[in-house]
Design an enzyme around this catalytic site. Structure first.
Site, PDB file in Angstrom:
ATOM      1  N   SER A 170       0.777  -1.234   0.000  1.00  0.00           N
ATOM      2  CA  SER A 170       0.000   0.000   0.000  1.00  0.00           C
ATOM      3  C   SER A 170       0.812   1.288   0.000  1.00  0.00           C
ATOM      4  O   SER A 170       0.243   2.370  -0.149  1.00  0.00           O
ATOM      5  CB  SER A 170      -0.957   0.009   1.200  1.00  0.00           C
ATOM      6  OG  SER A 170      -0.242   0.054   2.414  1.00  0.00           O
TER       7      SER A 170
ATOM      8  N   LYS B 269      -5.856   4.526   8.406  1.00  0.00           N
ATOM      9  CA  LYS B 269      -4.765   5.314   7.821  1.00  0.00           C
ATOM     10  C   LYS B 269      -5.063   6.803   7.833  1.00  0.00           C
ATOM     11  O   LYS B 269      -4.164   7.624   8.031  1.00  0.00           O
ATOM     12  CB  LYS B 269      -4.467   4.814   6.412  1.00  0.00           C
ATOM     13  CG  LYS B 269      -3.896   3.409   6.404  1.00  0.00           C
ATOM     14  CD  LYS B 269      -3.454   2.956   5.032  1.00  0.00           C
ATOM     15  CE  LYS B 269      -2.775   1.588   5.128  1.00  0.00           C
ATOM     16  NZ  LYS B 269      -2.222   1.136   3.850  1.00  0.00           N
TER      17      LYS B 269
END
Length: 365
Positions: free
Chosen positions: A257, A302
């Site tokens: 990611s 996140k």
């Protein structure tokens, strides 16, 4: 003992018993929580995250932070009390254990898979950044992994360059599976390869490998539960040769990611000026060799981690926008991106102050 006292005592004992049961009863869940964020333009543990040698680099400023998610290990068995606490906590997320560790995947297997994905994301980030800068990159298809006990074991090896299958040139990893599955299980398929050792020796001497071998393998039937098809037990990938050195130094991180933020960091260091204009930008997203940005897991964790660190803008994969927008941390603007070109365009708007033009995430996408 008075009846009321006895009732209260029984109720207290029952509550204590339920709490004890909650502590000791395992439940099939795992927990995700915000993890560390790291500025790809800065240092980590005393070393530059991005080290480039053999090419002119430029000073930059601001932040291009990659973000992470902490998860409980595959071996950890959450109890009922922890699960309830996680469900109630705003910044944590409790999910079924199999969501993070499908098919009984062990901690060791998960760590290995994450390390491989992280390594591949670094390579794709380099390719995407250099392609955006029109810097040529040499690429070729390789054997990425060989399944133990498969027909290819001992015949093909990780790192072998696949030149052709049955005489048909291979130009992309997906070509290999297409050519193999033209066969029926039990039929033979022919691979023309450059062995990994020969390829490595040629790269070390900065020359093109010329050694080739033909390897014939008898296919077998796939056992993945889908339709019957021929396989040899390998996965194909891409390897690259770069015209100069780009090292990404970041330990204790796994998964794919961070690809987008690595690519932007590389681009920033190789171009004059600052991509962010000194602004604190964070983000996430996988990236492939063409610069396409893909979705990731744990987007809510996140964005929280990024805002806690000080980010004011968050580059968000298009396919994660709807989920992220449902609970955006206060003070954080979610910017929708689908390619590295989208991200560069958004950063141009941010540094110029044209934030009204930014493609912002909404609960519809």
């Amino acid at each position: 003992m008075p009846r009321r006292t006895a009732t209260m005592l029984a109720s207290t004992l029952m509550l204590i018993a339920l709490l004890c049961a909650g502590v000791f009863i395992p439940v099939p869940y795992a927990e995700m929580s915000p993890g560390p964020t790291v500025n790809t333009l800065g240092e980590h543990d005393g070393e530059p995250v991005l080290h480039i040698a053999g090419r002119k680099t430029y000073p930059t400023s601001g932040h291009l932070n990659m973000t992470t998610v902490r998860v409980t290990s595959a071996d950890y068995r959450m109890n009922l009390v922890e699960a309830v606490y996680g469900w109630l906590a705003h910044d944590n997320k409790v999910v079924p254990h199999d969501t993070l560790y499908p098919d009984g995947k062990t901690e060791e297997q998960s760590t290995q898979e994450n390390a491989e994905e992280f390594s591949q994301s670094q390579e794709s980030a380099k390719v995407a950044a250099l392609k955006e800068l029109d810097v040529p990159v040499k690429s070729w298809v390789i054997v990425s992994t060989v399944l133990k006990g498969s027909p290819a074991e001992g015949r093909l090896h990780a790192g072998d360059v696949i030149k052709s299958v049955d005489g048909t040139a291979v130009k992309a990893p997906e070509d290999v599976a297409k050519l193999v599955t033209r066969h029926k299980p039990g039929e033979k398929v022919s691979f023309t390869i450059t062995p990994a050792k020969a390829q490595a020796a040629a790269e070390k001497q900065n020359r093109t490998a010329t050694e080739e071998q033909t390897v014939t393998i008898t296919t077998t039937k796939s056992e993945d539960g889908g339709e019957d098809r021929a396989i040899v037990g390998i996965s194909a990938g891409t390897d690259h040769t770069f015209p100069f050195t780009i090292d990404i130094k970041l330990a204790d991180v796994g998964g794919p990611s961070a690809g987008l933020m690595f690519a932007l960091g590389i681009y920033d260091k190789l171009t004059p000026g600052s991509l962010t204009g000194g602004t604190f930008v964070a983000g996430t997203g996988t990236i492939d060799d063409t610069g396409k940005v893909g979705p990731i897991g744990g987007i809510e964790m996140k964005t929280v981690a990024a805002r806690d660190k000080g980010a004011t803008y968050f580059l968000t994969p298009k396919d994660n926008c709807a989920t992220a927008a449902r609970d955006t941390p206060e003070g954080l603007t979610l910017v929708k991106v689908d390619t590295i070109g989208d991200a560069l365009g958004a950063l141009k708007d941010i540094r110029s102050g044209a934030t009204a033009d930014l493609p912002k995430c909404t609960t519809k996408g």
